[in-house]
Design a protein around this motif. Structure first.
Motif, PDB file in Angstrom:
ATOM      1  N   ALA A  30      -0.562   2.212 -12.653  1.00 38.35           N
ATOM      2  CA  ALA A  30      -1.354   1.379 -11.739  1.00 38.35           C
ATOM      3  C   ALA A  30      -1.497  -0.041 -12.282  1.00 38.35           C
ATOM      4  CB  ALA A  30      -2.728   2.002 -11.524  1.00 38.35           C
ATOM      5  N   HIS A  31      -1.699  -0.175 -13.605  1.00 39.78           N
ATOM      6  CA  HIS A  31      -1.855  -1.501 -14.197  1.00 39.78           C
ATOM      7  C   HIS A  31      -0.543  -2.285 -14.140  1.00 39.78           C
ATOM      8  CE1 HIS A  31      -5.936  -1.045 -15.429  1.00 39.78           C
ATOM      9  NE2 HIS A  31      -5.697   0.013 -16.173  1.00 39.78           N
ATOM     10  N   ALA A  32       0.558  -1.638 -14.472  1.00 35.29           N
ATOM     11  CA  ALA A  32       1.852  -2.318 -14.434  1.00 35.29           C
ATOM     12  C   ALA A  32       2.200  -2.707 -12.995  1.00 35.29           C
ATOM     13  CB  ALA A  32       2.940  -1.423 -15.022  1.00 35.29           C
ATOM     14  N   SER A  46       0.832  -1.201   0.000  1.00 33.26           N
ATOM     15  CA  SER A  46       0.000   0.000   0.000  1.00 33.26           C
ATOM     16  C   SER A  46       0.874   1.261   0.000  1.00 33.26           C
ATOM     17  CB  SER A  46      -0.914   0.002   1.221  1.00 33.26           C
ATOM     18  OG  SER A  46      -1.685  -1.174   1.276  1.00 33.26           O
ATOM     19  N   TYR A  47       1.896   1.268   0.846  1.00 33.25           N
ATOM     20  CA  TYR A  47       2.831   2.397   0.875  1.00 33.25           C
ATOM     21  C   TYR A  47       3.534   2.538  -0.484  1.00 33.25           C
ATOM     22  CZ  TYR A  47       2.509   2.932   5.983  1.00 33.25           C
ATOM     23  OH  TYR A  47       2.079   3.166   7.258  1.00 33.25           O
ATOM     24  N   PHE A  48       3.927   1.407  -1.066  1.00 34.12           N
ATOM     25  CA  PHE A  48       4.598   1.430  -2.367  1.00 34.12           C
ATOM     26  C   PHE A  48       3.690   2.027  -3.426  1.00 34.12           C
ATOM     27  CE2 PHE A  48       7.947  -2.203  -1.930  1.00 34.12           C
ATOM     28  CZ  PHE A  48       8.467  -1.572  -0.815  1.00 34.12           C
ATOM     29  N   HIS A  49       2.429   1.617  -3.427  1.00 40.87           N
ATOM     30  CA  HIS A  49       1.484   2.132  -4.407  1.00 40.87           C
ATOM     31  C   HIS A  49       1.361   3.648  -4.288  1.00 40.87           C
ATOM     32  CE1 HIS A  49      -2.501   3.090  -6.099  1.00 40.87           C
ATOM     33  NE2 HIS A  49      -2.285   2.083  -6.915  1.00 40.87           N
ATOM     34  N   ASP A  50       1.274   4.118  -3.059  1.00 47.36           N
ATOM     35  CA  ASP A  50       1.143   5.553  -2.829  1.00 47.36           C
ATOM     36  C   ASP A  50       2.376   6.309  -3.326  1.00 47.36           C
ATOM     37  OD1 ASP A  50      -0.127   7.922  -1.631  1.00 47.36           O
ATOM     38  OD2 ASP A  50       1.509   7.807  -0.177  1.00 47.36           O
ATOM     39  N   GLU A  51       3.558   5.751  -3.077  1.00 46.67           N
ATOM     40  CA  GLU A  51       4.803   6.449  -3.416  1.00 46.67           C
ATOM     41  C   GLU A  51       5.161   6.308  -4.890  1.00 46.67           C
ATOM     42  OE1 GLU A  51       7.905   8.967  -2.657  1.00 46.67           O
ATOM     43  OE2 GLU A  51       6.399   8.318  -1.207  1.00 46.67           O
ATOM     44  N   TYR A  52       5.200   5.069  -5.382  1.00 46.07           N
ATOM     45  CA  TYR A  52       5.712   4.819  -6.730  1.00 46.07           C
ATOM     46  C   TYR A  52       4.680   5.069  -7.831  1.00 46.07           C
ATOM     47  CZ  TYR A  52       9.767   2.534  -4.568  1.00 46.07           C
ATOM     48  OH  TYR A  52      10.909   2.272  -3.838  1.00 46.07           O
ATOM     49  N   VAL A  53       3.410   4.821  -7.539  1.00 44.02           N
ATOM     50  CA  VAL A  53       2.361   4.978  -8.550  1.00 44.02           C
ATOM     51  C   VAL A  53       1.729   6.364  -8.485  1.00 44.02           C
ATOM     52  CG1 VAL A  53       0.154   4.098  -9.417  1.00 44.02           C
ATOM     53  CG2 VAL A  53       1.875   2.508  -8.520  1.00 44.02           C
ATOM     54  N   THR A  54       1.275   6.740  -7.277  1.00 46.95           N
ATOM     55  CA  THR A  54       0.515   7.986  -7.136  1.00 46.95           C
ATOM     56  C   THR A  54       1.409   9.222  -7.150  1.00 46.95           C
ATOM     57  OG1 THR A  54      -1.126   6.779  -5.816  1.00 46.95           O
ATOM     58  CG2 THR A  54      -1.190   9.192  -5.728  1.00 46.95           C
ATOM     59  N   LYS A  55       2.489   9.200  -6.378  1.00 39.68           N
ATOM     60  CA  LYS A  55       3.323  10.391  -6.230  1.00 39.68           C
ATOM     61  C   LYS A  55       4.429  10.471  -7.281  1.00 39.68           C
ATOM     62  CE  LYS A  55       2.540  10.709  -1.238  1.00 39.68           C
ATOM     63  NZ  LYS A  55       3.157  10.596   0.112  1.00 39.68           N
ATOM     64  N   LYS A  56       5.283   9.452  -7.354  1.00 39.20           N
ATOM     65  CA  LYS A  56       6.425   9.489  -8.263  1.00 39.20           C
ATOM     66  C   LYS A  56       6.038   9.210  -9.715  1.00 39.20           C
ATOM     67  CE  LYS A  56       9.780  10.026  -5.173  1.00 39.20           C
ATOM     68  NZ  LYS A  56      10.720  11.172  -5.157  1.00 39.20           N
TER      69      LYS A  56
END
Length: 389
Positions: free
Chosen positions: A41-43, A26-36
């Protein structure tokens, strides 16, 4: 510059990612997908699904893969070091000074960390669900998956469900619903094949080497390498395997093992970092910092070899028309797996009173609607915990 960016981004996650493997994703999704926006999201969902199939810690493998995609082989190593370093330092220091620390007296803020993890996981699942389950068919897959896993929790059942819904996607999802293909990593297939060969060579040869050369370093490396290579389901599953390796052999007594297990569940970063603690407190040399490094590298090496070895072939596979259709079903099932994990173990280990529930609501409010950075919410929750618990 990109190497520093990969390292320090992973380091920040290593300092703030509380709550275990599911929360880490969840933290990774927020950092790598949403912010950076380093990965779509699909990848990201495809990558999470792949790591569910591979043995080892899924969250660490996802981080390695993103580092590999961003900055090559060195980026993968730096991503692992950054994410693992904070927990490793804490566990080594804890191992060196365990006689002077009483973890049982720190229950207030440790409980606060578990509570905020519920909000972090819930926010990530909501975000992934909106993108990966946009229709009633995929929403149904997610819900069915979560219900099955709530009744029959098993790492192997997770893999079976992913395979089933992958096949389901091939036959029942139309091409018009197909996912756009977004390249993750243009890997070297020869290098990848070499890493996969090395993975199996070490797995098969180390048990023989420890018999031929009864050296403690080889014994340690073999025990922790096999634990990292053969465990499916993440950090919580590897702990009993490690216990079977180090307690009966007399390397670590059971009281020390359980003390380290307790602190491992209360700190940020991967649970596999527990291996560094066991190397530190081992009664047989090499121990201390040297033992910690040996055990840590041995436990994570299989994951590194697998993810670097598989990704070049995975990129080719996921560009295939049928594979991409199957990923529609698999990604929906991944949302279901995360949804089940939100309840067990994340919710059940944290929410015991109306006070806990109220704190979760406020954390979710600030994360989802006020868009407060997760590390700010985590620190604020720790401070609040000193007053309300």
């Amino acid at each position: 510059m990109k190497y520093f960016e990969v390292f320090f981004t992973a380091l920040k996650l290593g300092c703030t990612s509380f709550g275990g493997p599911i929360a880490h994703l969840s933290y990774f999704h927020d950092e790598y997908v949403t912010k950076k926006k380093w990965i779509s999201a699909h990848a990201y969902a495809d990558l999470v699904a792949l790591c569910q199939f591979l043995p080892g810690p899924a969250s660490s493998q996802v981080g390695m893969a993103i580092g590999l995609s961003r900055a090559g082989l060195l980026g993968s190593i730096l991503s692992w070091i950054g994410f693992t370093l904070p927990s490793t330092i804490i566990l080594i220091l804890f191992g060196l000074g365990i006689s002077t620390i009483d973890v049982t007296k720190q229950t207030h803020w440790l409980h606060g960390l578990k509570v905020v993890a519920v909000a972090v996981v819930a926010q990530a699942i909501l975000g992934m669900g909106k993108k990966l389950c946009p229709d009633k068919e995929r929403i149904t897959i997610a819900i069915v998956t979560s219900v099955i896993l709530l009744f029959f929790s098993s790492a192997f059942l997770q893999v079976a469900i992913l395979i089933f819904f992958g096949i389901f996607g091939i036959f029942f999802f139309k091409s018009s619903s197909d996912l756009p293909h977004e390249p993750l990593h243009k890997g070297n297939k020869s290098l990848g094949f070499g890493f996969l060969i090395l993975f199996f060579v070490l797995l098969l040869s180390l048990p023989f080497l420890r018999e031929i050369f009864p050296n403690q370093t080889i014994k340690l490396f073999d025990s922790f390498y096999r634990a990292g290579a053969l465990v499916f389901g993440g950090g919580h599953v590897v702990l009993p395997l490690l216990q079977a390796e180090v307690v009966p052999s007399g390397w670590v007594n059971n009281d020390l093992f359980l003390a380290g297990y307790g602190i491992s569940n209360a700190i940020p970063g991967p649970l596999f970092a527990f291996s560094s603690y066991l190397g530190t407190v081992s009664s047989v040399e090499p121990n201390g910092c040297t033992g910690a490094i040996i055990c840590l590298v041995a436990a994570f090496l299989p994951s590194f070899l697998l993810i670097v070895g598989v990704l070049p072939f995975w990129e080719k596979l996921r560009s295939n028309h049928y594979i991409r259709k199957s990923m529609l079903g698999i990604n929906a099932a991944v949302v279901g797996i995360l949804l089940a994990a939100l309840y067990q173990p994340v919710w059940t280990n944290a929410i015991f009173s109306p006070k806990d529930f109220a704190l979760v609501i406020f954390c979710f409010l600030f994360l989802e609607y006020w868009k407060t950075p997760s590390w700010v919410v985590v620190l604020a929750t720790v401070l609040i915990s000193f007053f309300i618990y």
